[in-house]
Design a protein around this motif. Structure first.
Motif, short mmCIF file in Angstrom:
data_model
loop_
_atom_site.label_atom_id
_atom_site.label_comp_id
_atom_site.label_asym_id
_atom_site.label_seq_id
_atom_site.Cartn_x
_atom_site.Cartn_y
_atom_site.Cartn_z
N ALA A 11 0.85 -0.83 0.18
CA ALA A 11 -0.02 0.05 0.21
C ALA A 11 0.57 1.17 -0.06
O ALA A 11 0.63 2.02 -0.41
CB ALA A 11 -1.36 -0.19 1.73
N LYS A 12 1.59 1.42 0.75
CA LYS A 12 3.67 2.40 0.70
C LYS A 12 3.90 2.61 -0.91
O LYS A 12 4.05 3.86 -0.67
CB LYS A 12 3.69 2.09 2.06
N GLN A 13 4.08 1.42 -1.36
CA GLN A 13 4.24 1.95 -2.80
C GLN A 13 3.57 2.54 -3.25
O GLN A 13 3.58 2.82 -4.21
CB GLN A 13 5.02 0.37 -3.50
N LYS A 14 2.40 2.05 -3.50
CA LYS A 14 1.23 2.18 -4.19
C LYS A 14 0.66 3.59 -4.28
O LYS A 14 0.74 3.95 -5.18
CB LYS A 14 -0.57 1.68 -4.22
N THR A 41 10.24 5.29 -10.55
CA THR A 41 11.03 5.41 -9.45
C THR A 41 10.06 4.87 -8.05
O THR A 41 11.39 4.27 -7.53
CB THR A 41 10.12 7.31 -9.40
N VAL A 42 9.38 4.45 -7.95
CA VAL A 42 8.86 3.57 -6.77
C VAL A 42 9.64 1.84 -6.94
O VAL A 42 10.26 1.91 -6.31
CB VAL A 42 7.79 3.28 -7.29
N ASN A 43 9.69 1.58 -8.41
CA ASN A 43 10.78 0.37 -9.18
C ASN A 43 12.13 0.83 -7.76
O ASN A 43 12.91 0.03 -7.86
CB ASN A 43 10.86 0.31 -10.03
N GLN A 45 13.47 2.66 -6.33
CA GLN A 45 13.77 3.19 -5.23
C GLN A 45 13.20 1.92 -4.02
O GLN A 45 14.25 1.22 -2.83
CB GLN A 45 12.85 4.25 -4.34
N SER A 46 12.35 1.32 -4.66
CA SER A 46 12.14 0.19 -3.73
C SER A 46 12.16 -1.32 -4.07
O SER A 46 12.26 -2.27 -3.44
CB SER A 46 10.78 -0.20 -3.20
N GLY A 47 12.96 -1.33 -5.61
CA GLY A 47 13.78 -2.50 -5.86
C GLY A 47 12.23 -3.51 -6.26
O GLY A 47 12.03 -4.74 -6.37
N GLY A 48 11.18 -2.69 -6.91
CA GLY A 48 9.67 -3.35 -6.95
C GLY A 48 8.59 -3.95 -6.24
O GLY A 48 8.72 -3.57 -5.00
#
Length: 125
Positions: A11-14, A41-43, A45-48
């Motif tokens: 949910a945080k990534q979304k 950008t999300v991918n 920063q967090s690796g997917g």
């Protein structure tokens, strides 16, 4: 439009992707491009998508071995100033020569350069 399902994202990534997308839209980036950039950008920063915890992710043995060897090299560098047994004087660093001079109680060693330390340790001075 980004490809693939977004079901595996937390949910945080979304929320983060949505916020980034809104920011791009405010700057005049087209909607499709904004969404694609946001997910990229999300991918980055967090690796997917959501990852398995703890032991669920394993590191290949070759990568582990390389890390161990690298760590061993770093550990040997932490022994600075301690000469390795059987090492030739020319191959020693100044710190190692200084340690050897300290053990032999050579006077004036703190002001000596590497070449001077070599000569003093060989008994030429």
């Amino acid at each position: 439009m980004p490809r693939g399902s977004k079901d595996k994202y937390t949910a945080k990534q979304k929320r983060k992707a949505e916020h980034i997308e809104d920011s791009y839209k405010e700057r005049g980036v087209p909607e499709d491009e904004a969404e694609a950039r946001a997910w990229a950008t999300v991918n980055k920063q967090s690796g997917g998508g959501e990852k398995a915890g703890g032991s669920g992710r394993t590191t290949p043995p070759a990568v582990k071995q390389a890390a161990r060897e690298s760590s061993a090299r770093r550990a040997s560098k932490t022994r600075q100033g301690i000469p390795r047994p059987g090492q030739k004087l020319e191959a020693m660093s100044r710190d190692e020569l200084m340690e050897l001079a300290r053990k032999r109680d050579l006077s004036g060693r703190s002001r000596m350069r590497k070449q001077e330390l070599l000569e003093a340790l060989r008994g030429k001075s």
